[in-house]
Design an enzyme around this catalytic site. Sequence first.
Site, PDB file in Angstrom:
ATOM      1  N   LYS A 102       3.262 -11.911   0.759  1.00 23.24           N
ATOM      2  CA  LYS A 102       2.982 -10.837  -0.185  1.00 23.24           C
ATOM      3  C   LYS A 102       3.536  -9.530   0.370  1.00 23.24           C
ATOM      4  O   LYS A 102       3.407  -9.243   1.561  1.00 23.24           O
ATOM      5  CB  LYS A 102       1.465 -10.729  -0.401  1.00 23.24           C
ATOM      6  CG  LYS A 102       1.061  -9.737  -1.494  1.00 23.24           C
ATOM      7  CD  LYS A 102      -0.456  -9.710  -1.684  1.00 23.24           C
ATOM      8  CE  LYS A 102      -0.869  -8.737  -2.770  1.00 23.24           C
ATOM      9  NZ  LYS A 102      -2.333  -8.672  -2.927  1.00 23.24           N
ATOM     10  N   SER A 108      -3.921  -9.239  -7.622  1.00 30.87           N
ATOM     11  CA  SER A 108      -2.639  -8.626  -7.357  1.00 30.87           C
ATOM     12  C   SER A 108      -1.640  -9.518  -6.631  1.00 30.87           C
ATOM     13  O   SER A 108      -0.445  -9.240  -6.645  1.00 30.87           O
ATOM     14  CB  SER A 108      -2.854  -7.354  -6.544  1.00 30.87           C
ATOM     15  OG  SER A 108      -3.344  -7.683  -5.258  1.00 30.87           O
ATOM     16  N   SER A 142      -7.999 -10.682  -5.466  1.00 35.01           N
ATOM     17  CA  SER A 142      -6.539 -10.714  -5.556  1.00 35.01           C
ATOM     18  C   SER A 142      -5.849 -11.964  -5.016  1.00 35.01           C
ATOM     19  O   SER A 142      -4.654 -12.158  -5.237  1.00 35.01           O
ATOM     20  CB  SER A 142      -5.936  -9.486  -4.872  1.00 35.01           C
ATOM     21  OG  SER A 142      -6.040  -8.366  -5.724  1.00 35.01           O
TER      22      SER A 142
END
Lengths: 482, 482
Positions: free
Chosen positions: B73, B148, B172
């Site tokens: 990420k 996210s 997330s």
Amino acid sequence: MDYEPVIGLEIHVELSTRSKMFCGCRVEFGGEPNTRTCPVCLAHPGALPVMNRQAIRYLGRIALALECSIPERSIFHRKNYFYPDLPKGYQISQYDQPFAVEGGLSVSVDGEMVTVGIERVHMEEDTAKNIHAGVSGRIAGSLYSMIDFNRSGTPLVEIVTKPHIHSPQAARSFLNRLKNTLQFLDVSDCNMEEGSLRCDANVSIRPVGDRELGVKTELKNMNSFRYIEKGLSQEIRRQVGLLESGERVVQQTVHFDVVTGEISPLRSKEEAQDYRYFPEPDLVPLVASADFVAGIREEMPELPADRARRYVSQHGLPDYDAQVLTSDRELSDFYEESVSLYGDAKTVSNWVMGELLAYLNHTGETAGECRVTPTALAELLDMVKGGDISANIGKEVFSEMCDTGESAAAIVARKGLTQISDTDELEALIRQVIEENPAQVEQYRAGKVKVIGFFVGQVMKQTGGRANPRVVNRLLKERLPE
Amino acid sequence: MNLLRLTAMEALEMMGRGELSADELTGAFLDQIDRHDGDVAAYLYVNKTGAREAAAAAGGGDRPLNGIPTAIKDVLCTEGMLTTCGSRMLEGFVPVYTATCVSRLTEAGVVNLGKTNMDEFAMGSSTENSAFGPTRNPWDLDRVPGGSSGGSAAAVAAGEAMWALGSDTGGSIRQPASFCGVVGFKPTYGSVSRYGLVAFASSFDQVGPLTRSVGDAALMLQHLVGKDPRDTTSVAHPEQIVIPEDRDLSGLRIGVISELSGEGIDPGVREVFQKAVSTMADAGAQMETASIPHAEYCIPAYYILAPAEASANLARYDGVRFGLRAGGARDVIEMYEETRSLGFGDEVKRRIMLGTYALSSGYYDAYYGQAQKVRTLVVNDFDAAFREFDLLVSPTTPTTAFGLGERVDDPLTMYMSDICTVPANLAGLPAISIPVGLDGGMPVGMQIMGPAFSANRLLQAAHGAEAAVAFNRVSPLVEERD
């Protein structure tokens, strides 16, 4: 009407730890800009603070020296504001749960010992340094600004006093005492020019006898104790002037211009920042266990008051000497080392407080900077004690040592200052002096014994002060007619 | 053979037996990226050359995760490799250091395929808040992947990575895992170092795995946990992470959280979830109703506390030291304002304003203070529940993946996507989402939560549930390669 000033001080002390508060970068003054930086003290994304244990130990020393109580748990807060010298956009500081609270420091004010209360002692980090390029070096009118992050994250201790100070002179005495204490603690170099010791002062006035506090103003970032004293005096005059003419004091930050001696407002309370303090989630609470505090207590260096007591009880010094010698860390160290080498404490004290201090006051050097070392002083004193030179010649030699850094022996040899104790050589001189001064001889005979001093002086003059006064005295008494 | 269906554990076994090379494996994933990432847009940066080199170097190595193609990420710092957090503010930003969790995986031998898309600074539930465009759900390209960590979840679901690193502040990892039909695990707060994780809300953020199986989650976790001297909130995990083998659920007392599985949950999702609960009961688990009485206050409390922390965490993006700087400003305040206006997207600005407001003088107690109290109540709720139950379950999300653009103008509805996941963040507890079925062709996730540091118990139960439910489905993008 008579007014009483009420003063509280906030002192920031940069600790002399090896590394910064929350990262491993070295703490040092100066150096190439931005060379002692890392992702943490530059606030790069994702970097996290890690507490410096040494800084907490130093903080502990300060708290104990100021006789504070240390709660078992304190926490860090974020103090939020934007400024280019604050890379994270917040300063890690302590807020409503500081490291130490409720202490005091005794200072002498007008010959009386007064205890100034300490509100709190807490840990925080220093900012970077903005350098404004342009003519004046100040932000107004500068062309652009540069930032040196070498200082960013240096451990900073904030000490806040209670409003227990009632004159600018007392403020200065307190600060001298505090600085001296910090130096004895070995936690900071306390160099005001380099900014490792900084002070803000809050001041208000109230009619003598009133209990209620007046509206206060703040003098910020004063960089010498003398200016703090002057600035406070000026601000107190200003406040008295306002009240006398029926005006009000406005709560604000004021600036004292050291050149013009004038006070000008910086910003008022209405424009004051909202720092939006909240607990720092990146750091776990700071736990000061009983063991931890006991450990700090054990490693505490001797404080000036303790040293002074020891000088009186063990060295047999008068209290006055003990106070003077412990008023400065380097002076005290100089004295101690000299005593350990020479022995007789009172003699060393006389020389340190007399000759050395006079020289230091004259040149502005510190005892540590002086070219005469305790070893060199001890050698000199040995020569005086051994009768190689007289005490008066010794003082001359000391002064020469300060100027040249030479040893006492070298100076004495070079200048031929060895004391004359040889009876034959002195006998001849004395005979000559007696012959040349018949009038004084007559006075002596008539019973005016004090005139012997005149003859001693004559012999000294002839020998350039090198004659051993004890021997001269004895010989004169033998030779002068009854 | 469709290599994209393999779990990391299977791939490691095959490589160990010499049936598969690291080159081949990485090649298959890079091919899939080439083929589909134009549509899915899981990646912000594909580390093509670096991945091929790392795979070549991994050949024959004996490191524990040797050659496993991994997506990271873009909230995690990677030295020398773009790290943008999905924000214009960090467009082109290249960190000077690598996040601890990434270093640990790299040292264990993984191949870094690149950096995945995300909601800007991890704020969002759909990955639509990325400044570089949304990621699409591999099960249905017209739907969001969640957020996210939407890029990481989509990459794993699309066969564009064998597994991925994500971060979870309010759901997330788990919410996108649920939307994309993969496993997502948020460890106990403190288990995994946050050093190098670009901070959103420091007291909530945790890094964790997104994988194809519970076993893989355990495997990656083995290499993630541990105390990091650079993150003082990290702790040594009390137990070594064990790869779950036993599939038996009998004897486990599992509470179904009534507040998070009834009203407010989409009927289709509820049905799939209930079926999974029954299946687990059939497999021997004792499934009963549990209660987290303050569950309904979690979202409001979270949306005070997380933005409060974010408002400070994002203050460092000021245009001074790195990242975007708006040109043409006349002074530093203007530079701040323009840089931050240009650099941050709407959702980030919204949360900075929320957080700043909640911390402001006069509002702190009513907002931040109250929210902290709610946090304590929720912790107490969980403590009470775990005195009765070994584990707790709920659906991971109230709905399956929603359509692209459907909620972008309705932040409150968007915030409700996290209603089931936020409680574990408030209490700092470990929680996993595993796929348990489809509703209307879209995956449904079940969340299992455990007491602090109960990762082994949690993974064991999740492994058993995974086997009992036997979801065994992959997205069409992986299926088509069979």
